[in-house]
Motif scaffolding. Structure first.
Motif, PDB file in Angstrom:
ATOM      1  N   GLY A 257      32.801  31.837  50.798  1.00 35.03           N
ATOM      2  CA  GLY A 257      34.031  31.998  50.046  1.00 35.03           C
ATOM      3  C   GLY A 257      34.399  33.421  49.698  1.00 35.03           C
ATOM      4  N   LEU A 258      33.468  34.385  49.765  1.00 36.65           N
ATOM      5  CA  LEU A 258      33.754  35.757  49.358  1.00 36.65           C
ATOM      6  C   LEU A 258      33.598  36.701  50.536  1.00 36.65           C
ATOM      7  N   ALA A 259      34.497  37.699  50.591  1.00 37.97           N
ATOM      8  CA  ALA A 259      34.449  38.648  51.703  1.00 37.97           C
ATOM      9  C   ALA A 259      35.134  39.939  51.290  1.00 37.97           C
ATOM     10  N   GLN A 260      34.832  40.995  52.045  1.00 35.30           N
ATOM     11  CA  GLN A 260      35.522  42.261  51.869  1.00 35.30           C
ATOM     12  C   GLN A 260      35.662  42.917  53.229  1.00 35.30           C
TER      13      GLN A 260
ATOM     14  N   VAL B 283      41.369  38.802  44.188  1.00 34.34           N
ATOM     15  CA  VAL B 283      40.277  39.761  44.009  1.00 34.34           C
ATOM     16  C   VAL B 283      39.344  39.252  42.918  1.00 34.34           C
ATOM     17  N   THR B 284      38.068  39.139  43.249  1.00 35.03           N
ATOM     18  CA  THR B 284      37.063  38.699  42.274  1.00 35.03           C
ATOM     19  C   THR B 284      36.159  39.839  41.811  1.00 35.03           C
ATOM     20  N   ALA B 285      36.073  40.863  42.649  1.00 35.51           N
ATOM     21  CA  ALA B 285      35.207  42.002  42.316  1.00 35.51           C
ATOM     22  C   ALA B 285      35.643  43.203  43.142  1.00 35.51           C
TER      23      ALA B 285
ATOM     24  N   HIS C 162      41.872  41.590  34.311  1.00 32.88           N
ATOM     25  CA  HIS C 162      41.880  40.697  35.477  1.00 32.88           C
ATOM     26  C   HIS C 162      40.597  39.877  35.618  1.00 32.88           C
ATOM     27  N   GLY C 163      39.594  40.164  34.778  1.00 27.82           N
ATOM     28  CA  GLY C 163      38.356  39.391  34.826  1.00 27.82           C
ATOM     29  C   GLY C 163      37.469  39.671  36.025  1.00 27.82           C
TER      30      GLY C 163
ATOM     31  N   VAL D 281      36.655  42.799  46.689  1.00 24.82           N
ATOM     32  CA  VAL D 281      35.964  41.629  47.239  1.00 24.82           C
ATOM     33  C   VAL D 281      36.830  40.431  46.875  1.00 24.82           C
ATOM     34  N   VAL D 282      37.245  39.644  47.889  1.00 23.00           N
ATOM     35  CA  VAL D 282      38.257  38.613  47.649  1.00 23.00           C
ATOM     36  C   VAL D 282      37.716  37.223  47.936  1.00 23.00           C
TER      37      VAL D 282
END
Length: 736
Positions: free
Chosen positions: A708-711, A508-510, A562-563, A500-501
């Motif tokens: 702001g977030l998408a996959q 990548v955030t998740a 990477h958090g 998920v970017v």
């Protein structure tokens, strides 16, 4: 405290002592004991007020009348014999009390009336031979004495009849046994007194046995009145169990005993006119024979009815009266033996389990009865209806009317049901089959396959069997077996992760954890195929637990380096598990992953099928997990009709917008709709995530609208853990 039991024991011991001291029954101790019993019984009746009240008081007055006569004859010097009238008065009083009890109980069956008649006729024979005839034809006896003793004998017969009536009808318990024993002791004692009187050739003989008997009559009744269960004990009817058996040997003994004793008596009584002596016994014996013939005929008829009932129950369902599985199979085999085309319907009620679970099994039975009536009305007289078990039914009908009957059943079974004072709606899925099967198993399997297809197609419909359905069913069964074997062996499953970017930076955030399954022959199976099968066969709970454990284990290193966080899909079965929150927290403790690095993703479709109570429980469990930093996401937002309701009632953090909104986001109308969803998420402090992003144009619109977030495949496809680790490392290297 069992006062009645203490009283019974003490009074019995006192009666024995009184009989030893005064065998004639006129001693002070005997009289005192008798009066105490009467007083205790009267006081107990006033305090406990047992029903039927008049019956209890009448029987108590009968004992009091007898006790009064005994007292007067004992204390009045030269007392006239007329003072003994109380001995005769006790009979109508006791008989009236027994009759009041009997009339409140259920009516006698004809079998019990005949049984009582046979017993009474047998006793009447003995009474005539040994009591009445000697008294009526003996010289030198006082007429009043002879009349009184004869009246006692006849009254005993009446009392015995009423005793039998009550004994056959009342539910047996301590109070009932005490009352019946009390009256029975009175009858036996009086019978002994009469026999002694006749044997004594007109001399009144009162022995210690008679004295103890009359006292026992009183103390048993007083103990019954003292019993704490006396209130309604004599109003409880016995459960009807049909014919309890015919004591043929006893009846034959009574039939033979009377004439046999009569012949012996005639031999011993020389000089007695045999015709006068034998007339009454002959009439009684004739009546007894007629009663025995009627009773045996009734027993034979009852046996035939019982056999017919057992045969019916062996082949029919107890609740609905429809044919059961055994009769259905035999009837289906008979149809096959004719080598004609058969028509078969297998019917399953959709949603019946929910009625049982929410309203209880009695309500479920009521619904099944209504459904059975609708089946009868729709299938017609030419069809055989059967209940195979639970909420599954079957119909064998002519092939030419098969589709017409199936359509009528779908329509009729979907109508509202009035159950437990509430309106319930269920539907029916029907498998339709016609053909020339070789075996009953083949016919049933084909209809079952069509039934399964009807359920898969959305229920509330009928689906006709065709060979393609069998191929799909075989594939489904094979996949189910493969899933069971894979879960047991711990092989065949793997985890893939889709990033998920951030659409602005592509960082990548998740990652979302996705389960993959490969069959033993190496063919991958889509989650859209194997997940519903796992849910159906009850494996989804085990798979969900494994996915959570593996995803948290893999994500620990990625979060530390990477958090990023990991999103794990949760099934409805897991959510409804009362220990779900404890299991999630235990996984985090074992793997070392912080709660803030875990997102639990639930689908709206899972919640739509849950009851309000279940949804409330789920909400409480999710709120508890959020207290540990775990975030909650709702997946596939917008695919159902109740999304907004769940946004308001559930503790959510992330809103994942379904790919159906993203697919045409570049068109003006869909773009406006997507903007509204994003603004809704922000207004409720939820983080929106767009799913299924595949083109740069879609990503550009997301940036424009502030999502702001998408996959999606534009950014990365789902990757195995090692490949994802390399992907993250490469991204970090580029950033640096």
């Amino acid at each position: 405290m069992r006062i009645w039991l203490w009283f019974l024991g003490a009074a019995a011991a006192l009666a024995a002592v009184a009989a030893l001291i005064s065998p004639s029954g006129k001693g002070v101790l005997n009289l005192a004991s008798l009066l105490v019993c009467v007083v205790v019984a009267a006081v107990a009746l006033r305090r406990r007020r047992p029903e039927p009240r008049a019956a209890w008081w009448l029987m108590c007055c009968g004992i009091a009348a007898s006790a009064t006569s005994t007292l007067l004859l004992s204390v009045v010097p030269g007392a006239p014999e007329e003072l003994g009238a109380g001995y005769l008065l006790c009979y109508p009083l006791t008989a009236a009390g027994l009759w009041l009890i009997a009339r409140r109980l259920r009516p006698w069956s004809s079998a019990r009336i005949l049984d009582a008649s046979i017993i009474l006729l047998g006793i009447a024979q003995l009474t005539w031979i040994f009591v009445l005839f000697p008294l009526l034809h003996r010289s030198g006896l006082k007429p009043l004495d002879a009349f009184g003793v004869s009246l006692i004998a006849v009254s005993d017969l009446v009392t015995i009849a009423l005793l039998l009536r009550v004994a056959f009808a009342v539910r047996r318990g301590t109070v009932a046994w005490l009352v019946l024993a009390s009256a029975g002791v009175m009858v036996c004692t009086d019978a002994f007194y009469v026999v002694k009187y006749v044997g004594g050739r007109g001399t009144v003989v009162i022995s210690s046995f008679s004295a103890v008997g009359w006292l026992t009559w009183a103390l048993l009744f007083a103990a019954a009145a003292l019993h704490p269960d006396a209130g309604h004990a004599l109003l409880r009817a016995r459960k009807s169990r049909g014919d309890y058996g015919t004591p043929i040997a006893g009846f034959i003994a009574l039939a033979v005993l009377g004439p046999g004793l009569l012949v012996a008596d005639l031999v011993l009584r020389r000089g007695v006119d045999p015709w006068r002596h034998a007339l009454v016994p002959a009439v009684l014996t004739g009546a007894l024979m007629v009663s025995m013939v009627l009773r045996l005929g009734r027993a034979l008829r009852d046996r035939v009815q019982l056999q017919q009932e057992l045969a019916f129950r062996a082949q029919h369902d107890v609740l609905t009266g429809l044919a059961n599985r055994e009769l259905f199979r035999s009837s289906l085999q008979e149809e096959l033996d004719t080598h004609r085309e058969i028509g078969l319907l297998i019917i399953d009620l959709d949603g019946f389990k929910d009625v049982n679970d929410t309203l209880g099994h009695p309500a479920g039975d009521e619904l099944l009865l209504t459904a059975s009536e609708r089946l009868r009305a729709s299938a017609g007289p030419a069809s055989l209806l059967a209940r195979l078990g639970g909420d599954e039914f079957a119909v064998i009908c002519p092939p030419e009317t098969l589709d017409e009957i199936a359509a009528a059943l779908v329509r009729e079974l979907a109508l509202p049901y009035r159950v437990a004072g509430r309106e319930q709606r269920i539907s029916a899925s029907i498998g339709v089959y016609s053909g020339h099967p070789v075996t009953t198993g083949e016919a049933l399997q084909s209809a079952d396959i069509a039934l399964y297809a009807a359920k898969e197609a959305g229920r509330n419909r009928a689906v006709r069997y065709h060979p393609a359905l069998r191929e799909a069913h075989v594939a489904h069964t094979l996949l189910a077996d493969q899933l069971r074997a894979a879960v047991e062996a711990g092989t065949g499953f793997a985890m893939h992760y889709q990033p998920v970017v951030d659409v602005h930076t592509t960082r990548v955030t998740a990652v979302e954890a996705l389960l993959r399954f490969t069959t033993p022959d190496g063919n991958p199976v889509s989650p859209a195929v194997f997940v519903p099968v796992a849910e159906e066969i009850g494996l989804i709970g085990k798979l969900g637990a494994w996915v959570l454990e593996q995803a948290c284990t893999d994500a620990k290193a990625w979060h530390d380096e990477h958090g990023i966080s990991v999103t794990v899909n949760v099934s409805g079965r897991q959510l409804r598990n009362s220990a779900f929150a404890d299991e999630v927290l235990a996984v985090l403790k074992r793997t070392g992953l912080p709660g803030a690095a875990l997102v639990l993703e639930i689908t709206e479709t899972v919640l739509v099928t849950a009851s309000l109570e279940e949804t409330a429980e789920v909400s409480r469990r999710l709120a508890r997990l959020r207290a540990f930093g775990i975030r909650i996401a709702i997946d596939d937002f917008g695919t159902g009709y109740s999304s907004l309701a769940y946004l308001r009632t559930l503790p959510l953090d992330v809103l994942k917008i379904d790919r159906a909104f993203v697919h045409r986001i570049e068109e003006q109308q869909d773009k406006a709709l997507f903007r509204a969803v994003v603004e809704l998420a922000r207004s409720m402090y939820l983080s929106p995530v767009a799913e299924g992003v595949e083109t740069p144009g879609q990503a550009a619109v997301l940036r424009e609208l502030g999502c702001g977030l998408a996959q999606g495949f534009l950014f990365a496809r789902p990757l195995p853990a090692p490949a994802l680790a390399r992907f993250l490392a490469a991204q970090t290297a580029v950033t640096v």
